[in-house]
Write a protein that holds these residues in place. Structure first.
Motif, PDB file in Angstrom:
ATOM      1  N   TYR A  56      48.750  37.883  23.484  1.00 45.18           N
ATOM      2  CA  TYR A  56      49.191  38.040  24.866  1.00 45.18           C
ATOM      3  C   TYR A  56      50.354  39.014  24.973  1.00 45.18           C
ATOM      4  N   GLN A  57      51.285  38.985  23.999  1.00 40.10           N
ATOM      5  CA  GLN A  57      52.393  39.933  24.005  1.00 40.10           C
ATOM      6  C   GLN A  57      51.876  41.370  23.971  1.00 40.10           C
ATOM      7  N   SER A  60      50.201  42.047  27.523  1.00 36.76           N
ATOM      8  CA  SER A  60      51.172  42.147  28.613  1.00 36.76           C
ATOM      9  C   SER A  60      52.078  43.355  28.419  1.00 36.76           C
ATOM     10  N   SER A  63      50.256  46.194  29.744  1.00 38.76           N
ATOM     11  CA  SER A  63      50.074  46.104  31.191  1.00 38.76           C
ATOM     12  C   SER A  63      51.280  46.615  31.974  1.00 38.76           C
ATOM     13  N   ARG A  68      49.119  52.045  31.462  1.00 40.50           N
ATOM     14  CA  ARG A  68      48.737  50.939  30.577  1.00 40.50           C
ATOM     15  C   ARG A  68      48.402  51.450  29.171  1.00 40.50           C
ATOM     16  N   TRP A 120      43.268  44.263  31.721  1.00 41.53           N
ATOM     17  CA  TRP A 120      44.185  44.043  32.841  1.00 41.53           C
ATOM     18  C   TRP A 120      43.835  42.760  33.588  1.00 41.53           C
ATOM     19  N   VAL A 123      45.092  39.780  31.709  1.00 41.37           N
ATOM     20  CA  VAL A 123      46.530  39.550  31.887  1.00 41.37           C
ATOM     21  C   VAL A 123      46.784  38.875  33.237  1.00 41.37           C
ATOM     22  N   ALA A 127      48.632  35.299  33.086  1.00 38.64           N
ATOM     23  CA  ALA A 127      50.075  35.310  33.342  1.00 38.64           C
ATOM     24  C   ALA A 127      50.605  34.054  34.050  1.00 38.64           C
ATOM     25  N   ASP A 204      60.917  40.373  33.521  1.00 35.45           N
ATOM     26  CA  ASP A 204      59.600  40.706  33.008  1.00 35.45           C
ATOM     27  C   ASP A 204      58.569  40.359  34.070  1.00 35.45           C
ATOM     28  N   THR A 206      55.490  39.932  33.975  1.00 33.08           N
ATOM     29  CA  THR A 206      54.486  38.953  33.588  1.00 33.08           C
ATOM     30  C   THR A 206      55.079  37.566  33.482  1.00 33.08           C
ATOM     31  N   PRO A 211      50.781  39.727  37.942  1.00 32.01           N
ATOM     32  CA  PRO A 211      50.672  41.188  38.036  1.00 32.01           C
ATOM     33  C   PRO A 211      49.883  41.611  39.251  1.00 32.01           C
TER      34      PRO A 211
END
Length: 212
Positions: A56-57, A60, A63, A68, A120, A123, A127, A204, A206, A211
């Motif tokens: 996920y890191q 994101s 993103s 991107r 995308w 995410v 999120a 951040d 996210t 998003p």
């Protein structure tokens, strides 16, 4: 004389800097966080989204960048992983259609990681659950003052481990646009990433909103 001093030092080594009772309590509390928090974050993401926290890191991080897209070496830096580990993870994400790689047109020595439209959407879908977990595990238990202290503690420990890592604000979640140049002021080529490490970073996206 020099030899005699060396022999005496070997016979009487310096006493270890044992932790005080308060330091031991603080250390054990930190160790508990280091063990339990990654497992809790992984558990939520794997259960609800089928991805690990590191995956996920990566998603994101991409993103939040222009177009991107990011060089693999830069993506490894912001995701706090080695280039080798990142390569294995991106292989998995490519197979799921969330990331693709391409040569950097500006410098063929580099490879770009590019978040696909499907990535995308992943995410955007993931999120909200992640931010709820982060708030529940960390921020809901702290006061605003403690949150600021946590940021400073994290920076200081990171610097103690890696003194050369002075550019945490390169992360797209906290980076601010460069101000317009002042025509009456000479540029300072030696200024590093963040001239004011104590400022409050931008949030951040996210972690504080879905998003868009």
């Amino acid at each position: 004389m020099t030899r005699q001093v060396k022999v005496e030092n070997m016979e009487h080594p310096q006493e270890p800097r044992w932790l005080t009772a308060e330091e031991m309590e603080s250390w054990l509390a930190l160790v508990s966080v280091l063990i339990k928090l990654p497992a809790a974050l992984d558990g939520q993401l794997l259960r609800d989204a089928g991805v690990s926290h590191f995956e996920y890191q990566v998603l994101s991080g991409l993103s939040m960048t222009p177009e991107r897209t990011m060089r693999m070496s830069d993506l490894a830096m912001i995701s706090e992983g080695s280039l080798s580990r990142l390569s294995h993870v991106v292989n998995r994400l490519e197979k799921r259609g969330w990331v693709r790689r391409a040569p950097d047109p500006d410098d063929g020595r580099y490879t770009l990681a590019i978040l696909t439209e499907e990535g995308w959407e992943k995410v955007v879908e993931t999120a909200p659950g992640h931010v709820e977990a982060v708030r529940g595990f960390v921020f809901d238990a702290l006061t605003k003052a403690q949150i600021r202290q946590l940021r400073e503690i994290g920076r200081r420990i990171t610097h103690a481990i890696d003194p050369g890592d002075s550019c945490l604000d390169r992360h797209p979640a906290t980076a601010r646009p460069e101000p317009a140049p002042d025509p009456d002021r000479d540029p300072d080529p030696d200024r590093e990433c963040d001239p004011d490490p104590d400022r409050d970073p931008d949030p951040d996206p996210t972690l504080n909103r879905e998003p868009s």
